[in-house]
Design a protein around this motif. Structure first.
Motif, PDB file in Angstrom:
ATOM      1  N   GLN A  13      22.356 -13.610 -52.041  1.00 34.11           N
ATOM      2  CA  GLN A  13      23.578 -12.873 -52.391  1.00 34.11           C
ATOM      3  C   GLN A  13      23.798 -12.920 -53.896  1.00 34.11           C
ATOM      4  OE1 GLN A  13      25.307 -11.768 -49.684  1.00 34.11           O
ATOM      5  NE2 GLN A  13      24.569 -13.089 -48.059  1.00 34.11           N
ATOM      6  N   SER A  72      24.476 -11.875 -57.543  1.00 34.19           N
ATOM      7  CA  SER A  72      25.206 -10.699 -58.033  1.00 34.19           C
ATOM      8  C   SER A  72      25.172 -10.679 -59.560  1.00 34.19           C
ATOM      9  CB  SER A  72      26.643 -10.743 -57.520  1.00 34.19           C
ATOM     10  OG  SER A  72      27.252 -11.956 -57.920  1.00 34.19           O
ATOM     11  N   ASP A  94      22.620  -8.519 -54.420  1.00 34.20           N
ATOM     12  CA  ASP A  94      23.720  -7.602 -54.758  1.00 34.20           C
ATOM     13  C   ASP A  94      23.755  -7.368 -56.262  1.00 34.20           C
ATOM     14  OD1 ASP A  94      24.580  -7.458 -52.088  1.00 34.20           O
ATOM     15  OD2 ASP A  94      25.750  -9.293 -52.300  1.00 34.20           O
ATOM     16  N   ASN A 139      19.245  -3.335 -53.973  1.00 37.04           N
ATOM     17  CA  ASN A 139      20.320  -3.876 -54.794  1.00 37.04           C
ATOM     18  C   ASN A 139      21.248  -2.717 -55.123  1.00 37.04           C
ATOM     19  OD1 ASN A 139      19.945  -6.830 -55.529  1.00 37.04           O
ATOM     20  ND2 ASN A 139      17.871  -6.053 -55.915  1.00 37.04           N
ATOM     21  N   ASN A 140      22.069  -2.898 -56.122  1.00 38.71           N
ATOM     22  CA  ASN A 140      22.953  -1.821 -56.565  1.00 38.71           C
ATOM     23  C   ASN A 140      22.698  -1.510 -58.038  1.00 38.71           C
ATOM     24  OD1 ASN A 140      24.555  -0.434 -54.788  1.00 38.71           O
ATOM     25  ND2 ASN A 140      26.199  -1.965 -54.740  1.00 38.71           N
TER      26      ASN A 140
END
Ligand SMILES: *[C@@H]1O[C@H](CO)[C@@H](O)[C@H](O)[C@H]1NC(C)=O
Ligand SMILES: *[C@@H]1O[C@H](CO)[C@@H](O)[C@H](O)[C@H]1NC(C)=O
Ligand SMILES: *[C@@H]1O[C@H](CO)[C@@H](O)[C@H](O)[C@H]1NC(C)=O
Ligand SMILES: *[C@@H]1O[C@H](CO)[C@@H](O)[C@H](O)[C@H]1NC(C)=O
Ligand SMILES: *[C@@H]1O[C@H](CO)[C@@H](O)[C@H](O)[C@H]1NC(C)=O
Ligand SMILES: *[C@@H]1O[C@H](CO)[C@@H](O)[C@H](O)[C@H]1NC(C)=O
Ligand SMILES: *[C@@H]1O[C@H](CO)[C@@H](O)[C@H](O)[C@H]1NC(C)=O
Ligand SMILES: *[C@@H]1O[C@H](CO)[C@@H](O)[C@H](O)[C@H]1NC(C)=O
Length: 337
Positions: free
Chosen positions: A163, A165, A187, A210-211
């Motif tokens: 997770q 980020s 993320d 992912n973003n």
């Protein structure tokens, strides 16, 4: 009790019988058989305690030779712990800071541990000999620490299926020996760092799921990718710099982004086997050169491609679902032009 637990238990009992001899008089004879380094032993006991003495580490028994324990390896000449590999364990907690007290580690693995949470401890930077780090299929979170670039011998870094980020630390490209970098299935947000044009070695780079957003930096033109997988992000614009006629590319996956460039112009490496550009806004036509490839997977569907599908090689091994939903592609396996 299953077979492997039974084996483990009998191994344990044997260990206890053979090596747990607490009387001082026997120390002299034991000294030649116990290889475990005292500092490594202390660090491992601390790691075990920090992880809540899990059943998975039941072989890590006090006053036994740590070189015989499961999930660790000792170097055969120095007898120092050089591998810690914890896989598929029911462990709840965080990566213990005490991993930093195993200075001879070249391999550090925590994989498939659902309940491993928290961040990567900064003590990892004490482990200057690390060549492989795999912290994957765990639930680590927070930003990917840029201090990982201090591990200058790293060849393989896998932080996938977590997770994590925030943005990708640009410092990772300064790792001189890195050949595999897995940051997929996190993320992550922001752009791919400009510095990623500086990788020294031919590299496999996995950033999918992912973003990530924005354009791929032009600098990446300089990198020799073996694998480049940026699928399922929000990348846009030109992706043509990832193609090179004389490169090592075996896998190119740009699928499910917003890339928009002219595919007619790209040059394709002869090693390419896996080619997925589906679900983008890519236009132009499919280069004739793909008929010369040993393709195992091909998907150009859901783009804005036009013209005749090159005929020959392995191209027609793929059915219409590899080509459909384009602007005006034609020819086998689609309708004739
Ligand atoms: C993880 O934690 C949950 C909740 O505490 C627990 O139910 C589960 O058994 C733990 N282990 C694994 C491997 O899922
Ligand atoms: C994980 O361990 C906990 C505590 O020992 C136990 O309650 C739980 O059932 C285990 N979960 C799995 C999936 O084995
Ligand atoms: C992370 O935890 C969630 C629930 O706590 C679980 O569903 C998921 O499988 C975990 N991820 C991994 C890679 O273990
Ligand atoms: C890192 O790369 C350099 C130069 O290619 C090489 O001399 C060195 O042995 C490598 N280090 C490791 C740990 O592989
Ligand atoms: C990506 O961002 C969107 C919002 O912009 C969010 O809804 C989505 O869950 C994010 N996906 C991932 C994989 O983080
Ligand atoms: C690929 O070819 C270009 C020029 O055509 C050259 O500059 C480059 O060094 C070559 N790269 C490799 C990896 O051979
Ligand atoms: C793509 O490039 C080719 C080759 O240069 C050119 O003929 C074609 O017009 C371009 N297609 C588009 C849609 O710009
Ligand atoms: C190519 O991608 C499309 C869209 O995701 C999918 O429907 C199709 O099954 C894929 N083709 C192959 C050969 O996997």
């Amino acid at each position: 009790m299953d077979a492997s637990s039974a084996t483990r238990l009998s191994f344990l009992l044997t260990l206890l019988l053979l090596t747990f001899i607490p009387t001082p008089s026997s120390c002299r004879s034991l000294a030649t058989t116990v290889r475990c380094n005292k500092d490594d032993y202390n660090a491992l006991m601390e790691i075990k305690a920090a992880l809540g003495n899990p059943y998975h580490l039941a072989s890590w028994v006090a006053n036994t030779d740590c070189c015989d324990w499961y999930d660790v390896e000792c170097d055969s000449t120095t007898n120092r712990i050089d591998q810690l590999n914890i896989f598929q364990a029911n462990i709840t907690g965080q990566i213990p800071a005490a991993i930093g007290d195993l200075p001879y580690l070249n391999t550090l693995v925590f994989r498939h541990i659902t309940n491993l949470t928290g961040t990567i401890p900064s003590t990892i930077t004490n482990l200057k000999l690390l060549t492989m780090v795999r912290l994957s299929y765990t639930n680590l979170s927070g930003p990917i620490p840029s201090f990982l670039s201090e591990l200058t011998n790293l060849d393989y870094l896998d932080l996938s299926f977590n997770q994590f980020s925030g943005s990708i630390p640009s410092s990772l490209s300064s790792l001189p020996n890195l050949t595999v970098l897995h940051l997929d299935r996190n993320d992550l947000t922001g752009e791919i760092p400009e510095s990623f044009g500086n990788f020294q070695q031919s590299i496999s780079l996995y950033l999918s799921h992912n973003n990530l957003s924005g354009e791929i930096p032009k600098s990446l033109e300089a990198v020799d990718f073996v694998t480049i997988d940026v699928g399922r992000n929000k990348l846009e614009g030109d992706g043509s710099m990832l193609f090179k006629a004389n490169g090592s590319a075996e896998t190119i996956d740009l699928s499910r982004n917003q890339f928009m460039f002219n595919l007619s112009m790209v040059e394709i490496a002869s090693n390419l086997q896996y080619f997925d550009i589906s679900h983008n806004k890519i236009y132009g036509s499919i280069p004739e050169a793909i008929t010369g490839l040993n393709l195992q997977y091909l998907n150009v569907s859901y783009n804005r491609l036009c013209g005749e599908i090159p005929q020959g090689g392995r191209v027609q091994n793929f059915d219409s679902y590899s080509f459909f939903h384009n602007k005006c592609l034609c020819g086998s396996p689609l309708a004739a032009c």
